[in-house]
Design a protein around this motif. Structure first.
Motif, mmCIF file in Angstrom:
data_model
loop_
_atom_site.group_PDB
_atom_site.id
_atom_site.type_symbol
_atom_site.label_atom_id
_atom_site.label_comp_id
_atom_site.label_asym_id
_atom_site.label_seq_id
_atom_site.Cartn_x
_atom_site.Cartn_y
_atom_site.Cartn_z
ATOM 1 N N UNK A 193 0.766 -1.109 -0.056
ATOM 2 C CA UNK A 193 -0.109 -0.114 0.171
ATOM 3 C C UNK A 193 0.748 1.396 -0.068
ATOM 4 N N UNK A 194 2.158 1.184 0.211
ATOM 5 C CA UNK A 194 2.982 2.469 0.059
ATOM 6 C C UNK A 194 4.372 1.618 0.073
ATOM 7 N N UNK A 195 5.295 2.380 -0.751
ATOM 8 C CA UNK A 195 6.548 2.024 -0.900
ATOM 9 C C UNK A 195 7.756 2.916 -0.069
ATOM 10 N N UNK A 196 7.210 3.690 1.026
ATOM 11 C CA UNK A 196 8.008 4.543 1.871
ATOM 12 C C UNK A 196 9.031 3.404 2.568
ATOM 13 N N UNK A 197 10.238 3.815 2.546
ATOM 14 C CA UNK A 197 11.263 3.107 3.203
ATOM 15 C C UNK A 197 10.972 3.378 5.035
ATOM 16 N N UNK A 198 10.943 2.327 5.705
ATOM 17 C CA UNK A 198 10.670 2.211 7.187
ATOM 18 C C UNK A 198 11.992 1.839 7.893
ATOM 19 N N UNK A 199 12.266 2.627 8.985
ATOM 20 C CA UNK A 199 13.469 2.539 9.768
ATOM 21 C C UNK A 199 13.024 2.258 11.145
ATOM 22 N N UNK A 200 13.322 1.315 11.877
ATOM 23 C CA UNK A 200 13.200 1.236 13.318
ATOM 24 C C UNK A 200 14.589 1.469 13.999
ATOM 25 N N UNK A 201 14.651 2.588 14.625
ATOM 26 C CA UNK A 201 15.612 3.174 15.229
ATOM 27 C C UNK A 201 15.912 2.620 16.555
ATOM 28 N N UNK A 202 16.845 1.651 16.906
ATOM 29 C CA UNK A 202 17.119 0.855 17.859
ATOM 30 C C UNK A 202 17.795 1.513 18.972
ATOM 31 N N UNK A 203 17.423 2.572 19.360
ATOM 32 C CA UNK A 203 18.443 3.310 20.412
ATOM 33 C C UNK A 203 18.486 2.437 21.762
ATOM 34 N N UNK A 204 19.843 2.064 22.083
ATOM 35 C CA UNK A 204 19.969 1.582 23.431
ATOM 36 C C UNK A 204 19.218 0.243 23.378
ATOM 37 N N UNK A 205 19.037 -0.492 22.134
ATOM 38 C CA UNK A 205 18.617 -1.835 22.035
ATOM 39 C C UNK A 205 17.192 -1.782 22.408
ATOM 40 N N UNK A 206 16.677 -0.608 22.098
ATOM 41 C CA UNK A 206 14.983 -0.645 22.684
ATOM 42 C C UNK A 206 14.243 -1.491 22.052
ATOM 43 N N UNK A 207 14.482 -1.689 20.559
ATOM 44 C CA UNK A 207 13.755 -2.686 19.882
ATOM 45 C C UNK A 207 14.174 -4.248 19.687
ATOM 46 N N UNK A 208 15.192 -4.561 20.557
ATOM 47 C CA UNK A 208 15.581 -5.717 20.269
ATOM 48 C C UNK A 208 14.644 -6.956 20.142
ATOM 49 N N UNK A 209 13.858 -6.828 20.995
ATOM 50 C CA UNK A 209 12.942 -7.830 21.380
ATOM 51 C C UNK A 209 11.959 -7.927 20.196
ATOM 52 N N UNK A 210 11.560 -6.770 19.498
ATOM 53 C CA UNK A 210 10.861 -6.836 18.651
ATOM 54 C C UNK A 210 11.489 -7.213 17.108
#
Length: 180
Positions: A121-138
């Protein structure tokens, strides 16, 4: 480039605030615009301050029930009726999306944007900024989803995990140059 940033409106620890300030400065100095939830509180304020101080443009998209927290002095401020319209307006104004640390609202925004991307539905690039490992679990959960067949596209086509703002911006500038 209009960079939509989803992040917390809460006041947070310096381990999140300092990298956010650095990322905001990179956005502004790079001549990019910040597209954000419009709030003048918490990490949203840190991002807006940093981008504006570094010469970047601010495009806010607030929602009626939070309009009293909207930042004065933004280059553009839109107020939507509800959160669904807000997310749609944020994405419509974005050339790229960066998901920073946040709570359930940020997670809701991230999963909706990724679901739309997954379905083309979109081609917009997406970044998860994993500051201090915040998104390690995700990140681990996404890897499991991919390994067990829950993602119809490769994880690398869905989202890029960056450890810092410089890596996030480099990825986005490369994608923008390649036409995403």
């Amino acid at each position: 480039m209009n960079i939509c940033v989803f992040c917390s409106a809460a006041d947070l620890d310096d381990r999140y605030v300092t990298p956010a300030r650095q990322f905001a400065e990179l956005i502004g100095k790079g001549g990019h615009a910040l597209v954000w939830g419009g709030s003048d509180t918490g990490l949203m304020k840190v991002m807006a301050d940093g981008v504006q101080e570094a010469g970047g443009k601010l495009i806010g998209v607030s929602v009626e029930f939070l309009a009293h927290k909207a930042r004065a002095g933004a280059d553009e401020m839109v107020v939507t009726r509800d959160l669904a319209e807000r997310k749609a307006q944020l994405l419509a104004r974005a050339d790229a999306v960066v998901v920073m640390v946040g709570g359930t609202g940020t997670l809701d925004e991230a999963t909706e944007i990724l679901e739309l991307r997954k379905h083309g539905m979109h081609r917009t690039p997406v970044v998860l900024l994993n500051t201090a490992g915040f998104y390690d679990g995700l990140k681990e959960q996404f890897r499991r989803m991919e390994a067990e067949g829950f993602l119809p596209i490769p994880l690398t086509d869905l989202v890029f995990f960056a450890d810092d703002g410089a890596a996030a911006l480099a990825y986005l500038e490369e994608r923008a140059g390649a036409g995403a």
